[in-house]
Every structure is written in C-alpha cells, then in structure tokens.
Design an enzyme around this catalytic site. Structure first.
Site, short mmCIF file in Angstrom:
data_model
loop_
_atom_site.label_atom_id
_atom_site.label_comp_id
_atom_site.label_asym_id
_atom_site.label_seq_id
_atom_site.Cartn_x
_atom_site.Cartn_y
_atom_site.Cartn_z
CG HIS A 97 13.50 -31.41 -12.67
ND1 HIS A 97 13.24 -30.15 -13.14
CD2 HIS A 97 13.48 -31.32 -11.32
CE1 HIS A 97 13.07 -29.33 -12.12
NE2 HIS A 97 13.22 -30.01 -11.00
CE LYS A 142 10.65 -23.95 -5.93
NZ LYS A 142 11.13 -25.14 -6.66
NE ARG A 198 18.97 -28.71 -6.90
CZ ARG A 198 18.55 -27.47 -6.90
NH1 ARG A 198 18.73 -26.73 -7.96
NH2 ARG A 198 17.94 -26.95 -5.86
CB SER A 251 13.16 -24.38 -11.77
OG SER A 251 12.94 -25.73 -12.09
#
Length: 161
Positions: free
Chosen positions: A18, A42, A91, A129
């Site tokens: 990030h 999430k 990514r 994360s």
C-alpha cells in the site's frame, strides 16, 4: 487546477505494498487523498479511525498526502474530494480480475471518474493484509518489517499480541 487523485481501500493494516502505491502515485499528482473505507466482506482488525491514524503515521514524510475516512460508494467519495481519478494498486492476475469488475461498475455509477492502476513492485506482489494478519503473531519485528511499515508494528502487536 490541482491534479488530485484518490486511493481507496480498507488498509487493514497498511502494508508496504500500500505504501509503495501511495508513494508512487503521490509523485504523479499534486494531491493524493487516501480514502479509508469499510469493506463489508472483510473482518476488520483495526477500527476505521485507527487505520486513518496508522496511514497518517506511515505517510507523514509525504507532504501532498491526506488521509480521510469514508463510507458508501468510492465514486461518490472521489467526487466529494473534488477529484475524478481513483488510484488502485494491483498485485496479481486475481487482483486485476476483481478490479476490472469494480471499474466497470464504477463507470456505470459515474462515467466521469477514471481509474488508474499501479502494479505493485515485485517485492510486494505477494503482500496482503490477510497474510499480514496470519503471520503477525508468529513473526519477529524484523520479519514483520518486510511486510508493513516499521512504525505500525507496535500497533499491530498491540492488536494481535
């Protein structure tokens, strides 16, 4: 008129990936707003305010970066910030697929908002994360600093133990 972009995400917690996208995109615009949102899919480790505070801590060296909390549609938040550009970090091919779907939806919601994708640098392409949450309790500080800004490690330790 200032060139302003908005990088939205949940940032729970902020990773070096990030931060890499924030640093690189901040060089492309006059003002970068990091929008900390709530992802209903999430389970959050940090509260939205804690995430804002951690991002401010990790980006304090970037004079043109501002961090704000938002809820609701990202395109609406981008408009409220006086921007027409969303920055997204990708990514992997899996990220590209989900980001492509979101971009198409955003174009339907507001066709004046453009999405700019930045590929994560290769050393961060595996960092997520979710991975950070999995390894945080097992990794030492030196190991964890390969995934998250070192200034947030104490805060991560306080949450995970």
């Amino acid at each position: 008129m200032a060139r302003r972009a908005v990088y939205t995400g949940s940032f729970d917690p902020i990773s070096l990936g990030h931060l890499n996208v924030i640093e690189r995109s901040s060089r492309l615009v006059d003002e970068l707003i990091v929008g900390v949102g709530h992802n209903i899919d999430k389970q959050s480790l940090f509260t939205a305010q804690e995430r804002v505070d951690l991002i401010k801590l990790a980006t304090r060296h970037l004079a043109n970066v501002e961090v704000k909390m938002f809820s609701g549609l990202a395109v609406r938040f981008v408009r409220e910030c006086g921007s027409r550009v969303i920055v997204r970090g990708v990514r992997s091919l899996g990220d590209i697929e989900s980001e492509f779907t979101m971009t198409l939806a955003n174009r339907q919601l507001d066709s004046d908002i453009e999405t700019v994708f930045l590929m994560a640098d290769d050393q961060f392409s595996h960092v997520s994360s979710s991975l950070i949450k999995q390894i945080a309790s097992l990794a030492g500080d030196e190991e964890l600093a390969r995934f998250v800004p070192s200034v947030i490690i104490p805060h991560l330790r306080a949450k995970i133990g």
